[in-house]
Design a protein around this motif. Structure first.
Motif, short mmCIF file in Angstrom:
data_model
loop_
_atom_site.label_atom_id
_atom_site.label_comp_id
_atom_site.label_asym_id
_atom_site.label_seq_id
_atom_site.Cartn_x
_atom_site.Cartn_y
_atom_site.Cartn_z
N PRO A 258 1.59 5.24 1.23
CA PRO A 258 1.47 5.83 2.57
C PRO A 258 0.05 6.30 2.90
CG PRO A 258 3.46 6.59 1.51
CD PRO A 258 2.71 5.82 0.46
N GLU A 259 -0.69 6.76 1.87
CA GLU A 259 -2.06 7.25 2.12
C GLU A 259 -3.09 6.12 2.06
OE1 GLU A 259 -1.20 7.98 -2.33
OE2 GLU A 259 -0.11 7.98 -0.43
N GLN A 260 -2.63 4.88 2.02
CA GLN A 260 -3.52 3.72 1.95
C GLN A 260 -3.25 2.79 3.13
OE1 GLN A 260 -2.22 2.34 -1.94
NE2 GLN A 260 -4.05 3.20 -2.92
N PRO A 261 -3.79 3.10 4.31
CA PRO A 261 -3.48 2.29 5.50
C PRO A 261 -4.19 0.94 5.54
CG PRO A 261 -5.07 4.00 6.05
CD PRO A 261 -4.65 4.26 4.63
N ARG B 79 0.84 -1.20 0.00
CA ARG B 79 0.00 0.00 0.00
C ARG B 79 0.87 1.25 0.00
NH1 ARG B 79 -4.06 -1.28 -2.30
NH2 ARG B 79 -2.44 -2.67 -3.08
N PRO C 174 -4.97 -4.41 7.59
CA PRO C 174 -3.99 -3.34 7.78
C PRO C 174 -2.84 -3.46 6.78
CG PRO C 174 -4.64 -4.26 9.90
CD PRO C 174 -5.22 -5.16 8.84
N ALA C 175 -2.39 -2.33 6.27
CA ALA C 175 -1.36 -2.33 5.24
C ALA C 175 -0.12 -3.10 5.67
CB ALA C 175 -0.99 -0.90 4.87
N GLU C 176 0.22 -3.01 6.96
CA GLU C 176 1.44 -3.68 7.43
C GLU C 176 1.28 -5.21 7.47
OE1 GLU C 176 -0.80 -2.11 11.12
OE2 GLU C 176 -0.32 -1.45 9.07
#
Length: 216
Positions: free
Chosen positions: A33-36, A31, A96-98
């Motif tokens: 940065p603006e896509q969490p 993702r 979550p993106a992470e």
């Protein structure tokens, strides 16, 4: 032991689809940065609605929307709650993106594309020999000429530029032949030859059907 899977869907624009294909259709890209959150959806109808109505008029999506379908380990998916955002059919999972790398690791097989929607301003991938940089509206004509001169070279082009062919094929099949500089019979001939070459190159990744949105 066979692992039970569940089919999920995700609408993407052509630039995200390029990244998926770069990963041999086995993973979604990280993702921005603006896509969490990564949002897979639970039914094809919802994904088609987004791809058709939201992606095709969107410049960031390349004025195209593609519905991806993919199978994920069902036991792993239990950790994510189903979110309803609107009507009952608007069901999503919020990843979550992470955690996307771990999510990708639980995808079974390849990511498929079931629908390809093209808006009137679609430009698509332009890297395709023998005329690199050409608008997709001219590419099929170039391939038709190549077919007439050397069918063997056509197969080589499909092999070398399979990603471009995969993304643009639906457009070539639905844009009027006259707007692509071809007769109907010539278009059908080259599309049949592309399909035959594709079966040799990527039989594991079927070409998706294309749909026009607005005047091409």
């Amino acid at each position: 032991m066979t692992t039970t899977s569940r089919t999920l869907y995700r609408p993407v624009g052509f630039r995200e689809l390029e990244l998926i294909l770069d990963a041999d259709a086995r993973a979604f890209p990280p993702r921005l940065p603006e896509q969490p959150i990564f949002y897979p959806v639970l039914n094809s109808e919802y994904a088609e609605q987004i791809a058709r109505n939201w992606n095709t008029p969107d410049e960031a999506s390349g004025y195209a929307g593609f519905v991806t379908a993919f199978d994920v380990d069902a036991e792993y998916l239990k950790r994510f709650d189903v979110k309803v955002v609107g009507a009952l059919r608007h069901q999503e999972l919020w990843v979550p993106a992470e955690e996307l790398s771990e999510f990708n690791a639980h995808i079974q097989g390849r990511i498929r594309v079931t629908h390809a929607f093209y808006g009137s301003r679609y430009q698509g991938p332009r890297v395709l020999t023998p005329e690199p940089g050409e608008d997709p509206r001219h590419q099929l004509q170039a391939l038709s000429h190549l077919l007439a001169v050397s069918p063997v070279d056509l197969d080589k082009v499909i092999d070398a530029h399979w990603q471009c062919v995969f993304i643009n094929h639906g457009f070539w099949s639905v844009a009027p032949a006259r707007e692509q500089g071809l007769s109907e019979s010539a278009r059908e001939q080259v599309l049949q030859s592309i399909a035959a070459a594709w079966e040799k190159v990527r039989p594991d990744l079927p070409l998706p059907p294309g749909y026009r949105m607005g005047e091409v």
